[in-house]
Scaffold this motif. Structure first.
Motif, PDB file in Angstrom:
ATOM      1  N   GLY A 141      44.495  30.369  35.611  1.00 42.03           N
ATOM      2  CA  GLY A 141      44.801  29.061  35.054  1.00 42.03           C
ATOM      3  C   GLY A 141      46.098  29.085  34.274  1.00 42.03           C
ATOM      4  O   GLY A 141      47.137  29.514  34.776  1.00 42.03           O
ATOM      5  N   ASP A 142      46.040  28.635  33.029  1.00 44.56           N
ATOM      6  CA  ASP A 142      47.235  28.569  32.198  1.00 44.56           C
ATOM      7  C   ASP A 142      47.321  29.720  31.202  1.00 44.56           C
ATOM      8  O   ASP A 142      47.974  29.617  30.169  1.00 44.56           O
ATOM      9  CB  ASP A 142      47.295  27.233  31.454  1.00 44.56           C
ATOM     10  CG  ASP A 142      46.047  26.983  30.599  1.00 44.56           C
ATOM     11  OD1 ASP A 142      45.125  27.832  30.622  1.00 44.56           O
ATOM     12  OD2 ASP A 142      45.989  25.944  29.921  1.00 44.56           O
ATOM     13  N   GLY A 143      46.668  30.842  31.519  1.00 44.62           N
ATOM     14  CA  GLY A 143      46.717  32.003  30.646  1.00 44.62           C
ATOM     15  C   GLY A 143      46.533  33.290  31.429  1.00 44.62           C
ATOM     16  O   GLY A 143      46.631  33.307  32.658  1.00 44.62           O
ATOM     17  N   ALA A 144      46.292  34.375  30.721  1.00 47.58           N
ATOM     18  CA  ALA A 144      46.142  35.687  31.347  1.00 47.58           C
ATOM     19  C   ALA A 144      44.993  36.436  30.692  1.00 47.58           C
ATOM     20  O   ALA A 144      44.872  36.460  29.461  1.00 47.58           O
ATOM     21  CB  ALA A 144      47.438  36.489  31.236  1.00 47.58           C
ATOM     22  N   VAL A 145      44.172  37.068  31.529  1.00 47.48           N
ATOM     23  CA  VAL A 145      42.961  37.766  31.092  1.00 47.48           C
ATOM     24  C   VAL A 145      43.129  39.261  31.359  1.00 47.48           C
ATOM     25  O   VAL A 145      43.704  39.642  32.386  1.00 47.48           O
ATOM     26  CB  VAL A 145      41.735  37.230  31.867  1.00 47.48           C
ATOM     27  CG1 VAL A 145      40.459  37.980  31.484  1.00 47.48           C
ATOM     28  CG2 VAL A 145      41.567  35.737  31.632  1.00 47.48           C
ATOM     29  N   PRO A 146      42.643  40.141  30.470  1.00 52.78           N
ATOM     30  CA  PRO A 146      42.717  41.588  30.743  1.00 52.78           C
ATOM     31  C   PRO A 146      41.970  41.940  32.032  1.00 52.78           C
ATOM     32  O   PRO A 146      40.775  41.691  32.145  1.00 52.78           O
ATOM     33  CB  PRO A 146      42.049  42.215  29.519  1.00 52.78           C
ATOM     34  CG  PRO A 146      42.204  41.209  28.437  1.00 52.78           C
ATOM     35  CD  PRO A 146      42.089  39.878  29.118  1.00 52.78           C
ATOM     36  N   LEU A 147      42.696  42.502  32.989  1.00 52.46           N
ATOM     37  CA  LEU A 147      42.091  42.916  34.252  1.00 52.46           C
ATOM     38  C   LEU A 147      41.543  44.332  34.146  1.00 52.46           C
ATOM     39  O   LEU A 147      40.458  44.628  34.632  1.00 52.46           O
ATOM     40  CB  LEU A 147      43.119  42.832  35.376  1.00 52.46           C
ATOM     41  CG  LEU A 147      42.614  43.134  36.782  1.00 52.46           C
ATOM     42  CD1 LEU A 147      41.578  42.092  37.217  1.00 52.46           C
ATOM     43  CD2 LEU A 147      43.780  43.144  37.779  1.00 52.46           C
ATOM     44  N   HIS A 148      42.294  45.201  33.525  1.00 51.66           N
ATOM     45  CA  HIS A 148      41.838  46.567  33.249  1.00 51.66           C
ATOM     46  C   HIS A 148      42.733  47.172  32.186  1.00 51.66           C
ATOM     47  O   HIS A 148      43.716  46.563  31.758  1.00 51.66           O
ATOM     48  CB  HIS A 148      41.802  47.426  34.521  1.00 51.66           C
ATOM     49  CG  HIS A 148      43.077  47.422  35.297  1.00 51.66           C
ATOM     50  ND1 HIS A 148      44.201  48.113  34.900  1.00 51.66           N
ATOM     51  CD2 HIS A 148      43.414  46.809  36.455  1.00 51.66           C
ATOM     52  CE1 HIS A 148      45.170  47.928  35.769  1.00 51.66           C
ATOM     53  NE2 HIS A 148      44.725  47.127  36.724  1.00 51.66           N
ATOM     54  N   TYR A 149      42.394  48.364  31.743  1.00 56.30           N
ATOM     55  CA  TYR A 149      43.105  49.014  30.651  1.00 56.30           C
ATOM     56  C   TYR A 149      43.792  50.303  31.093  1.00 56.30           C
ATOM     57  O   TYR A 149      44.100  51.164  30.280  1.00 56.30           O
ATOM     58  CB  TYR A 149      42.152  49.266  29.480  1.00 56.30           C
ATOM     59  CG  TYR A 149      41.764  47.999  28.770  1.00 56.30           C
ATOM     60  CD1 TYR A 149      42.486  47.541  27.675  1.00 56.30           C
ATOM     61  CD2 TYR A 149      40.698  47.229  29.214  1.00 56.30           C
ATOM     62  CE1 TYR A 149      42.150  46.359  27.029  1.00 56.30           C
ATOM     63  CE2 TYR A 149      40.347  46.043  28.580  1.00 56.30           C
ATOM     64  CZ  TYR A 149      41.082  45.615  27.488  1.00 56.30           C
ATOM     65  OH  TYR A 149      40.752  44.433  26.855  1.00 56.30           O
TER      66      TYR A 149
END
Length: 235
Positions: free
Chosen positions: A29-37
């Motif tokens: 969407g209009d942001g970014a989420v942690p996919l992995h570390y």
């Protein structure tokens, strides 16, 4: 090119903490989420099965309130039950959390695709409310997920409600106090893995995160990304 939180107007309230942890982000969407570390999916998946903490606050969610909320959402094809403090899985993998006879919280699936939430937000008008009002839960509430067989034991350090699997069945909701602050806890397992969604006041996101990280240390818990949660859900 690496996805950066700074490239988006909407960011996690924890984006600096996540960057320090080495989070690699994916756009939703209009942001970014942690996919992995950065530790590899196999290692992160193993951690998620024991005790993992995921930051999901950039995934879509929407609250609906009012006397006509349940019938209106039913008319939109949302699966519901006439029972408060229960959640219902939707065909797309999302959740409809019935917090009260007049209040429902719609959580997007882990894919991040939420056409119904977008449709409701775009089409709703005050003059046509007819007993259902929208509540911007994406702005008012953070959203974390806690996963793994040690999750209930960790919660026992922070919450007076017994969240053990035999006392808190899948899709049960507890509106309670966690770390001495109001929160919503939704048990919604991912495949065969115990999982809880935790939502609370967005202004307290950093406080909750720090409390959870501290409580998880005893069990070797660690932050995990969206990729690990998706893998759990896929079995």
């Amino acid at each position: 090119m690496a996805v950066r939180a700074e490239d988006y107007l909407r960011r996690s309230w924890l984006h600096r903490r996540l960057a320090d942890l080495g989070a690699e982000l994916t756009e939703i969407g209009d942001g970014a989420v942690p996919l992995h570390y950065g530790g590899g999916l196999a290692a992160e998946l193993a951690a998620a099965r024991e005790l993992g903490l995921a930051e999901l606050s950039l995934l879509p969610r929407l609250g609906c309130k009012g006397r006509m909320t349940l019938p209106r959402l039913n008319g939109e094809g949302v699966r519901l039950v006439d029972q408060p403090n229960r959640a219902v899985r939707q065909p797309d993998g999302g959740l409809a959390a019935i917090l009260a006879p007049t209040e429902v919280l719609l959580l997007a699936p882990l894919s991040g695709e939420a056409p119904l939430q977008a449709k409701l937000a775009a089409e709703w008008r005050l003059e046509q409310a007819d007993g259902m009002y929208l509540v911007p839960r994406q702005d008012s509430h953070f959203w974390f997920a806690l996963t793994g067989r040690q999750a209930a034991a960790m919660f026992a350090k922070l919450c007076g409600v017994d969240l053990r699997p035999d006392q808190c069945p899948d899709l049960t909701i507890a509106q309670t106090s966690v770390a001495r602050a109001n929160a919503i806890v939704i048990r919604a397992d991912l495949g065969a893995t115990l999982a809880y969604h935790l939502l609370g006041d967005s202004a307290s996101a950093g406080y909750f995160w720090d409390c959870l990280v501290d409580a998880m240390a005893e069990f070797g818990g660690q932050p995990v990304g969206l990729a690990a949660l998706r893998a759990l859900a896929d079995g």
